[in-house]
Design an enzyme around this catalytic site. Sequence first.
Site, PDB file in Angstrom:
ATOM      1  N   GLY A 238       0.826  -1.201   0.000  1.00 27.35           N
ATOM      2  CA  GLY A 238       0.000   0.000   0.000  1.00 27.35           C
ATOM      3  C   GLY A 238       0.859   1.249   0.000  1.00 27.35           C
ATOM      4  O   GLY A 238       0.603   2.183  -0.740  1.00 27.35           O
ATOM      5  N   PHE A 239       1.872   1.249   0.843  1.00 28.42           N
ATOM      6  CA  PHE A 239       2.816   2.382   0.940  1.00 28.42           C
ATOM      7  C   PHE A 239       2.099   3.707   1.172  1.00 28.42           C
ATOM      8  O   PHE A 239       2.596   4.762   0.785  1.00 28.42           O
ATOM      9  CB  PHE A 239       3.696   2.460  -0.320  1.00 28.42           C
ATOM     10  CG  PHE A 239       4.422   1.184  -0.627  1.00 28.42           C
ATOM     11  CD1 PHE A 239       5.217   0.573   0.325  1.00 28.42           C
ATOM     12  CD2 PHE A 239       4.309   0.578  -1.876  1.00 28.42           C
ATOM     13  CE1 PHE A 239       5.889  -0.608   0.049  1.00 28.42           C
ATOM     14  CE2 PHE A 239       4.971  -0.606  -2.158  1.00 28.42           C
ATOM     15  CZ  PHE A 239       5.757  -1.203  -1.194  1.00 28.42           C
ATOM     16  N   ILE A 465       0.217  -5.303   5.807  1.00 32.92           N
ATOM     17  CA  ILE A 465       0.365  -4.850   4.419  1.00 32.92           C
ATOM     18  C   ILE A 465       1.608  -5.470   3.781  1.00 32.92           C
ATOM     19  O   ILE A 465       2.238  -4.886   2.902  1.00 32.92           O
ATOM     20  CB  ILE A 465       0.379  -3.306   4.344  1.00 32.92           C
ATOM     21  CG1 ILE A 465       1.510  -2.705   5.192  1.00 32.92           C
ATOM     22  CG2 ILE A 465      -0.943  -2.756   4.823  1.00 32.92           C
ATOM     23  CD1 ILE A 465       1.619  -1.175   5.061  1.00 32.92           C
ATOM     24  N   GLY A 466       1.916  -6.665   4.274  1.00 35.46           N
ATOM     25  CA  GLY A 466       3.122  -7.342   3.809  1.00 35.46           C
ATOM     26  C   GLY A 466       4.266  -7.150   4.782  1.00 35.46           C
ATOM     27  O   GLY A 466       5.386  -7.609   4.563  1.00 35.46           O
ATOM     28  N   LEU A 614      11.219  -6.375  17.080  1.00 34.33           N
ATOM     29  CA  LEU A 614      10.299  -7.435  17.499  1.00 34.33           C
ATOM     30  C   LEU A 614      10.571  -8.742  16.776  1.00 34.33           C
ATOM     31  O   LEU A 614      10.379  -9.816  17.327  1.00 34.33           O
ATOM     32  CB  LEU A 614       8.854  -6.985  17.243  1.00 34.33           C
ATOM     33  CG  LEU A 614       8.449  -5.703  17.989  1.00 34.33           C
ATOM     34  CD1 LEU A 614       7.096  -5.210  17.523  1.00 34.33           C
ATOM     35  CD2 LEU A 614       8.451  -5.957  19.503  1.00 34.33           C
ATOM     36  N   ASN A 615      11.005  -8.629  15.533  1.00 30.15           N
ATOM     37  CA  ASN A 615      11.343  -9.825  14.756  1.00 30.15           C
ATOM     38  C   ASN A 615      12.407  -9.411  13.736  1.00 30.15           C
ATOM     39  O   ASN A 615      12.105  -8.727  12.762  1.00 30.15           O
ATOM     40  CB  ASN A 615      10.087 -10.358  14.052  1.00 30.15           C
ATOM     41  CG  ASN A 615      10.372 -11.600  13.214  1.00 30.15           C
ATOM     42  OD1 ASN A 615      11.480 -11.785  12.700  1.00 30.15           O
ATOM     43  ND2 ASN A 615       9.376 -12.450  13.075  1.00 30.15           N
ATOM     44  N   GLN A 622      11.524  -5.395   5.956  1.00 29.38           N
ATOM     45  CA  GLN A 622      10.998  -4.035   5.828  1.00 29.38           C
ATOM     46  C   GLN A 622      12.088  -3.070   5.405  1.00 29.38           C
ATOM     47  O   GLN A 622      11.883  -2.221   4.548  1.00 29.38           O
ATOM     48  CB  GLN A 622      10.425  -3.581   7.189  1.00 29.38           C
ATOM     49  CG  GLN A 622       9.031  -4.068   7.435  1.00 29.38           C
ATOM     50  CD  GLN A 622       8.105  -3.534   6.384  1.00 29.38           C
ATOM     51  OE1 GLN A 622       7.815  -2.345   6.351  1.00 29.38           O
ATOM     52  NE2 GLN A 622       7.642  -4.369   5.503  1.00 29.38           N
ATOM     53  N   LYS A 685       9.987   0.517  18.413  1.00 26.84           N
ATOM     54  CA  LYS A 685       9.572   1.664  17.598  1.00 26.84           C
ATOM     55  C   LYS A 685       9.330   1.151  16.187  1.00 26.84           C
ATOM     56  O   LYS A 685       9.350  -0.049  15.956  1.00 26.84           O
ATOM     57  CB  LYS A 685      10.662   2.734  17.598  1.00 26.84           C
ATOM     58  CG  LYS A 685      10.974   3.335  18.970  1.00 26.84           C
ATOM     59  CD  LYS A 685      12.043   4.400  18.822  1.00 26.84           C
ATOM     60  CE  LYS A 685      12.658   4.822  20.120  1.00 26.84           C
ATOM     61  NZ  LYS A 685      13.875   5.617  19.924  1.00 26.84           N
ATOM     62  N   GLU A 689       9.525   2.719   7.740  1.00 31.80           N
ATOM     63  CA  GLU A 689       9.756   3.925   6.965  1.00 31.80           C
ATOM     64  C   GLU A 689      11.184   4.433   7.147  1.00 31.80           C
ATOM     65  O   GLU A 689      11.777   5.005   6.233  1.00 31.80           O
ATOM     66  CB  GLU A 689       8.737   5.000   7.343  1.00 31.80           C
ATOM     67  CG  GLU A 689       7.330   4.521   7.031  1.00 31.80           C
ATOM     68  CD  GLU A 689       6.262   5.583   7.221  1.00 31.80           C
ATOM     69  OE1 GLU A 689       5.247   5.500   6.519  1.00 31.80           O
ATOM     70  OE2 GLU A 689       6.431   6.484   8.062  1.00 31.80           O
TER      71      GLU A 689
END
Lengths: 729, 316
Positions: A238-239, A465-466, A614-615, A622, A685, A689
């Site tokens: 989606g971005f 969203i992926g 977290l992972n 990402q 956090k 982005e």
Amino acid sequence: MKFDKPETTNPIDQLKVVGQPVNRVDGPLKVTGAATYAYEWHDPHARLAYGYPVGSTIAKGRIASMDLSRARTAPGVVAIVTAKEAGQLGKGSRNTATLLGGPEVEHYHQAIAVVVAETFEQARAAAALVHVTYEEAEGRFDLTAEKDGLGPTESDVKVGEFETAFAEAAVRLDETYTTPDQSHAMMEPHASLAAWDGDKLTIWTSNQMIAWSVGDVAKTLKIPPANVRVISPYIGGGFGSKLFVRSDMILAALGSRAAGRPVKIALPRPFLMNNTTHRPATIQRIRIGAGRDGRITAIAHEGWSGNLPDGDPENAVDQTKLLYAGAHRLTGNRLATLDLPEGNAMRAPGEAPGLMALEIAMDEMAERLGLDPIEFRVINDTQVDPGNPARPFSHRQLVECLRVGAGRFGWAARDARPGTARDGRWLKGIGVAAGFRNNLTMKSGARVRLDRRGVVTVETDMTDIGTGSYTIIAQTAAEMMGLPIERISVRLGDSSFPVSAGSGGQWGANSATAGVYAACVKLRETVAQRLGFNSKDAVFADGEVRSGDRRVSLAQAASDGELVVEDTIEFGNLKKTHQQSTFAAHFVEVAVDAATAETRVRRMLSVCAAGRILNPKTARSQVIGAMTMGVGGALMEELAVDTRRGFFVNHDLAGYEVPVHADIPHQEVIFLDEVDPMSSPMKAKGVGELGLCGVGAAVANAVYNATGIRVRSYPITLDKLITQLPGAS
Amino acid sequence: MRAFTYERATSPVQAAAAAAANPDAKFIAGGTNLLDLMKLEIETPAHLIDVNGLGLDTIEATSEGGLRIGALVRNTDLAADERVRRDYGVLSRAILAGASGQLRNRATTAGNLLQRTRCPYFYDTAQPCNKRQPGSGCSAIGGFSRQLGIVGTSEACIATNPSDMAVAMRVLDATVETVKPDATTRRIPVAEFHRLPGDTPQIETVLERGEFITAVTLPAPVGGKHLYRKVRDRASYAFALVSVAAVIQQDGTGRIAVGGVAHKPWRVEAAESELPRGAKVAAERLLAGATPTHENAFKVPLVERTLGSVLDEARS
Ligand SMILES: Cc1cc2nc3c(=O)[nH]c(=O)nc-3n(C[C@H](O)[C@H](O)[C@H](O)COP(=O)(O)OP(=O)(O)OC[C@H]3O[C@@H](n4cnc5c(N)ncnc54)[C@H](O)[C@@H]3O)c2cc1C
Ligand code: SF4
């Protein structure tokens, strides 16, 4: 749960599941095609019909006439809806242009009708038969032409006396940079299936923000929000272009109402650029003044962008308030009215284009000062908000990012003199840029259920969203409840679930898992109570609840029936008292063909400091995706504006180029060890982005190092280099 | 997409005759270009003649020592053919520089030669375009023309031919073999096959109504170093800004053709005699009379520099 003081120790700190590189729990569904994307919903019993949009072919004006007669009688046509048939529509509070235009036309490819037919092919063929004439009005389409009339505004943010300090500075830079309009160009186009049951509407769609959608669909259609259900469990990217309700949802709903049947619509690819939103182009003037010691004394960043009337500016100056020290500061946005399609959020809105400019300026300034660009940034590091020194950063490791990255990337071996490194026909260069993105947090709710099998099901309207939301939410619940991840089931993207933070602004991972944390704290209490434990002493591990010598299986707590609890995390004042941001250092090596000026990236490294990761596996994905997008922005992505006709000309994926595999070389990501107890109980956090912010400038700085040519206008295509390369005639 | 009728051709002549009989008919081979254009209603054939069943998918030696490439040989197979790779390397390299693996698996030799321009205005049926709608005007002139042509353009159209393969075919002096509806055949040198836009940019080749391509032949190998350099904004899967196909002999003489600059693969034999004097002089001859737009003026130095780089590589 209210989060308003720094977190102490909690069960997440065990890091048995959270913080581990767990594979995506939804991975098998996706690679086997079993995950149902918006356009794939299929009910063999429903008499599904297909919609196809008709877009305006002028940018501004009025529809003079619309002849639907040929379309109406075309094979298979069930219904046609235009603004006339739709009746009075509202507008979503997050939309600038209306989603079904007419008679007024606000932008090119604004939807002005939807044709519904038995098959997709029939709908498409009939849509081409809709004949429209227009009264074209003059529009404004050229940001450069509008810029001159736009100066300082009342919302400019001033600290100290910028003009004086800048005039007095020993070393000064005053340069202008431009970034073009960009398209999200995600893999999955906007798509929706709408079905009415009486006055109740259900939309299966692809959207990042479920609750926003419910509200804005209701507002647009003038129906109560309670009558709208939105379902969006899987999203093919989606971005930011799916943050808001777009025409696919409204056209599907209107088409379905007119047809009396469920209607499915996907926006055709050429609609993506002009029908939906885009990242607006910017012109940015940056002025930096510093002493010979390299300390910044004055810094100003002004940004010009355009949007439709009532639209927002692209806030390219925001990071400049916070990234570097300096007593005298000025930041401001100037907004032109343009009749191009609607500008709106695209991944890291503001910071992405802002850092593309600011971080070239820093490189240029370092050179003027005779300083290494890393040292220049280190000298100007600040641990407090420079506009309000009483306000510290919650955790800021920009310097550490730069230092770790410099070591890892081999920065010391770089020759600062441009144009000196060569590899056969290639000119080689290395560049660095800082990355910065604020850490936003959003209220987020979740429901958790424990059943008698000892399976915990999480329900929240959070979206994936992926990014890996399914996985990190499962990890959170597993950690909290002492279960293996296989015993967690996660259900997302349905407005019948508690309202979450949704996916945007890199707030999703931290906020949504914090919401799940809150719900799990409640579930733990309920379980402890059921099983007769003191909830303070109870330890949840290995599928059991333990205290002292006593151990009972978790499932036991649900033996009389499912336990269901719900909670919402709400964020208090910590973001006011502490500036929460994420930091990165991006390193890029490029090679520029000495003959053709083609630039190819050779290797990239991003070092990120973004709270608890977290992972590491999904976070790395990402960041490498963001780095890839950064390369696109630096080297090729540009929506070409036809300033005569007012539209983006290259409106398909052949014309709007994004990086392909061959463009992306070795990419490495390092996450610094960090926990930020001010951010949430998860101490995490966002990273999604951050990975984009600054990458473009690192590429630009590397191109400069390779060639000695300073390109201040993105994308850095070969035409901007070719006439200045050595040996050019 | 408009509704259409469909038939399977039974022989090349029958295909040609069927096409001549129906003014709105089109052949369909790989469909990788035609179907995209039909979906956007840029092409609106009322009848499709599927030629995929006709064979014509082999590469055979000719008695002159060259190769005859069937019209339906897929781009992938042509690029991989051992004889092509050995004796006509420029052709193999040009094909592999284009499109993607999946597309090349479908795309045919004839279809590739006939693929249509990538001018962005051609793709938007709401915009004036003389090529798509004769007489409507040319939006690209004065508009977004970065990708478009710099030589041999006209006031009616500045589009380019986007094929990589055709540039190599041109440098190799290939010949297009056709059959007409009346069963006569003809051989068209590829140099004469594509037209300049002039006042009729909608007419892109010299093919007559119904005329069907059966093969493309290559003359006997000429030796030399075979190079194809495609310059583009991303590393793969993009059309050329400029491309250079070159066959360079040890003594520095040779042949060059350029893609991405004109309505047809651009080769000026007179420029080739300048090759031993270097890229600058040769490029000047090659692009003599160029009329670039403000946006694509960079293609002029780009051609020269790319050519220079190719000549360097040939010498090394
Ligand atoms: C995404 C994408 C990227 C691409 N990138 C490149 C690239 O980088 N470089 C490049 O060169 N190409 C590129 N192409 C174009 C590709 O090479 C062409 O689409 C392909 O070669 C066309 O061949 P086809 O057999 O599929 O033709 P079709 O689509 O079947 O036909 C094309 C035309 O040829 C006519 N035709 C077909 N066979 C005959 C015949 N035997 N006689 C007479 N007329 C005939 C048809 O009627 C039609 O008008 C790209 C295409 C796509 C979709
Ligand atoms: S250049 Fe040719 S194809 Fe492009 S708009 Fe003009 S006429 Fe059409």
